[in-house]
Design an enzyme around this catalytic site. Structure first.
Site, PDB file in Angstrom:
ATOM      1  N   ASN A 143      49.574  49.341  39.436  1.00 25.31           N
ATOM      2  CA  ASN A 143      50.346  47.974  39.831  1.00 25.31           C
ATOM      3  C   ASN A 143      51.311  47.484  38.892  1.00 25.31           C
ATOM      4  O   ASN A 143      51.651  48.119  37.695  1.00 25.31           O
ATOM      5  CB  ASN A 143      49.170  47.116  39.846  1.00 25.31           C
ATOM      6  CG  ASN A 143      48.462  46.684  38.794  1.00 25.31           C
ATOM      7  OD1 ASN A 143      48.921  46.264  37.820  1.00 25.31           O
ATOM      8  ND2 ASN A 143      47.146  47.074  38.842  1.00 25.31           N
ATOM      9  N   ASP A 172      41.715  48.026  42.327  1.00 24.57           N
ATOM     10  CA  ASP A 172      40.590  47.996  43.042  1.00 24.57           C
ATOM     11  C   ASP A 172      40.081  49.302  43.617  1.00 24.57           C
ATOM     12  O   ASP A 172      39.012  49.351  44.181  1.00 24.57           O
ATOM     13  CB  ASP A 172      40.713  46.928  44.010  1.00 24.57           C
ATOM     14  CG  ASP A 172      40.943  45.356  43.572  1.00 24.57           C
ATOM     15  OD1 ASP A 172      40.148  45.268  42.564  1.00 24.57           O
ATOM     16  OD2 ASP A 172      41.685  44.730  43.935  1.00 24.57           O
TER      17      ASP A 172
HETATM   18  N1  CTP Z   1      38.867  42.314  37.769  1.00 15.10           N
HETATM   19  C1  CTP Z   1      37.698  43.210  37.215  1.00 15.10           C
HETATM   20  N2  CTP Z   1      37.561  44.610  38.041  1.00 15.10           N
HETATM   21  C2  CTP Z   1      38.023  44.859  38.952  1.00 15.10           C
HETATM   22  C3  CTP Z   1      38.907  43.796  39.698  1.00 15.10           C
HETATM   23  C4  CTP Z   1      39.013  42.732  38.963  1.00 15.10           C
HETATM   24  O1  CTP Z   1      37.270  42.703  36.179  1.00 15.10           O
HETATM   25  N3  CTP Z   1      37.760  46.032  39.500  1.00 15.10           N
HETATM   26  C5  CTP Z   1      38.795  41.034  37.366  1.00 15.10           C
HETATM   27  C6  CTP Z   1      40.502  40.870  37.156  1.00 15.10           C
HETATM   28  O2  CTP Z   1      40.775  41.045  35.444  1.00 15.10           O
HETATM   29  C7  CTP Z   1      40.682  39.334  37.251  1.00 15.10           C
HETATM   30  C8  CTP Z   1      39.470  38.923  38.407  1.00 15.10           C
HETATM   31  O3  CTP Z   1      38.628  40.082  38.345  1.00 15.10           O
HETATM   32  O4  CTP Z   1      39.993  38.529  36.242  1.00 15.10           O
HETATM   33  C9  CTP Z   1      40.241  38.897  39.667  1.00 15.10           C
HETATM   34  O5  CTP Z   1      40.921  39.844  40.003  1.00 15.10           O
HETATM   35  P1  CTP Z   1      41.637  40.054  41.347  1.00 15.10           P
HETATM   36  O6  CTP Z   1      42.462  41.296  41.446  1.00 15.10           O
HETATM   37  O7  CTP Z   1      42.775  39.008  41.473  1.00 15.10           O
HETATM   38  O8  CTP Z   1      40.638  39.902  42.306  1.00 15.10           O
HETATM   39  P2  CTP Z   1      39.805  41.109  43.156  1.00 15.10           P
HETATM   40  O9  CTP Z   1      38.350  40.729  42.835  1.00 15.10           O
HETATM   41  O10 CTP Z   1      40.357  42.209  43.101  1.00 15.10           O
HETATM   42  O11 CTP Z   1      40.034  40.207  44.741  1.00 15.10           O
HETATM   43  P3  CTP Z   1      41.408  40.635  45.547  1.00 15.10           P
HETATM   44  O12 CTP Z   1      42.282  41.676  44.996  1.00 15.10           O
HETATM   45  O13 CTP Z   1      40.659  40.966  47.061  1.00 15.10           O
HETATM   46  O14 CTP Z   1      42.109  39.304  45.670  1.00 15.10           O
END
Ligand code: CTP
Length: 412
Positions: free
Chosen positions: A211, A280
């Protein structure tokens, strides 16, 4: 942070060379500005060699023999805008008088008027000049205006007299600089774990999913925390950034590796900031050989990666955990949901599609959502300043007792 070091003409000018070096050791970048008389005492080349930057000497520096050039005439505005602090050491009676009365006839005095940054001056002169009512009146005016004065020390002066007028000790000047920049050491004793940057999920030996994260926000948090006295462990995905001074960096590539590194370091930390943009999903299979082109459409099977923040939150104890929410819509709603779903103590949310916020920029626009329902919408500011606000919140939340839900309390 960037400091402009003004050097004016006194015997103590040579001590400014050591000062420039010590400022750099503390992690500041230093731009030196010299007055004409300073150059009678020490050569600009000394400072250029020490700082690795061009030394500014004239308001209207012209290429030899040529006409004064407009670029250098407006340079003081650019320098003023870039500087986080103006430090003048040694400051002569003449410079103090110019600053007090607003005279602007050389680069340094013009810069003083144009700069909005905090100002620290360390005067050095003959004892009678220092005690003269004119000088003392100028000092009082500057002090009233918020300029920090590092008082000269007593001792043997170059003019042969003994008394007040010696440039203050370098340690004292550095302490005044830190104080003026509000460089607190309020995180001493804390160990902060920070995740930063993107992760890369390999498809085959040459291709990967990733990303747009640059890592800047997480690195800013790591740097700010280290300056405030914390031990910092930075677990970083691939970025182009250098590890901030005093920070222990663990480099990882994939979400899996990041998860493992965090699990290993987590027990030692007292707070953690999860600023990484963790992928993710990852390909179910990493091919051992490069995938060949094929005319048929391609579907790649992906599987979810571990949610590192949510996983660690289950074993957080008294640690304060900070997560980020990078959103493109319904920012507040999503942030509040993430706070609860991930059992975090603070969510830093931003609309990554807003101008002035998001990836690869030096600024950000965020709102902080705390577990005690305190919400704080910050204006656009540098990522370093955002980092400071996050750390302020971490300290506040660490000092606020966590409410244990009634159900869990009865089990205890
Ligand atoms: N995070 C993490 N591990 C993952 C995904 C996210 O530790 N596999 C952490 C990121 O570092 C951030 C927070 O969770 O502090 C939120 O990340 P974000 O990508 O915005 O949220 P997601 O849970 O992935 O939700 P979405 O992508 O559906 O918004």
């Amino acid at each position: 942070m960037r400091i402009t070091l003004g050097v004016t003409g006194g015997v103590a000018a040579y001590k400014a060379a050591e000062l420039a070096r010590r400022l750099q050791q503390e992690g500041f970048s230093v731009q030196v500005v010299m007055t004409r008389s300073a150059r009678e005492f020490i050569a600009p080349l000394t400072f250029a060699a020490l700082t690795g930057e061009k030394v500014i000497t004239d308001l209207f520096a012209a290429p030899s023999g040529g006409p004064a050039n407009l670029d250098s005439a407006i340079e003081h505005i650019a320098v003023a805008q870039r500087t986080d602090l103006l430090l003048v050491a040694p400051a002569t009676a003449d410079t103090l008088a110019k600053f007090a009365r607003g005279l602007a006839d050389d680069f340094l005095s013009t810069l003083y008027l144009a700069a909005a940054a905090p100002v620290v001056v360390a005067p050095a002169m003959n004892v009678n000049m220092w005690r003269h009512p004119a000088t003392q009146e100028n000092i009082a005016m500057l002090r009233a205006r918020g300029v920090r004065i590092v008082e000269p020390g007593e001792g043997y002066l170059a003019c042969g007299m003994t008394g007040a007028g010696r440039l203050a000790e370098i340690d004292e000047i550095l302490a005044a600089v830190r104080e003026a920049l509000q460089l607190k050491r309020d995180l001493a004793g804390e160990t902060l774990l920070v995740t930063a940057g993107p992760t890369c999920e390999d498809l085959d030996p040459v291709r990967y999913l990733t990303n747009r994260s640059s890592g800047r926000m997480g690195y800013a948090v790591a740097e700010a925390a280290a300056r405030r006295g914390a031990r910092v462990i930075l677990i970083s995905g691939p970025t182009a950034l250098a590890a901030p001074e005093g920070v222990e960096r663990v480099s990882v590539r994939t979400a899996e590796e990041m998860h493992r590194a965090v699990l290993e370091k987590f027990p030692a930390c007292t707070a953690a900031v999860f600023a990484a943009a963790v992928a993710d999903y990852r390909p179910v299979e990493k091919l051992p050989q490069k995938m060949k082109r094929n005319k048929a459409p391609l579907t790649i099977a992906l599987e979810p990666t571990p949610d590192i923040l949510a996983d660690l939150a289950r074993q957080k104890g008294q640690r304060v955990l900070v997560g980020f929410a990078a959103e493109t819509e319904h920012v507040a709603e999503n942030a509040r949901k993430k706070l609860a779903a991930k059992n975090a103590d603070l969510i830093v949310a931003n609309d990554v599609s807003a101008p002035g916020a998001g990836f690869d920029l030096d600024t950000n626009i965020v709102t902080l959502y705390a577990r005690d329902a305190r919400e704080n919408a910050l204006p656009q500011m540098s990522k370093f300043e955002v980092a400071q606000r996050i750390l302020d919140e971490v300290l506040r939340l660490r000092a606020t007792p966590r409410l244990v839900p009634a159900a869990r309390r009865s089990q205890a």
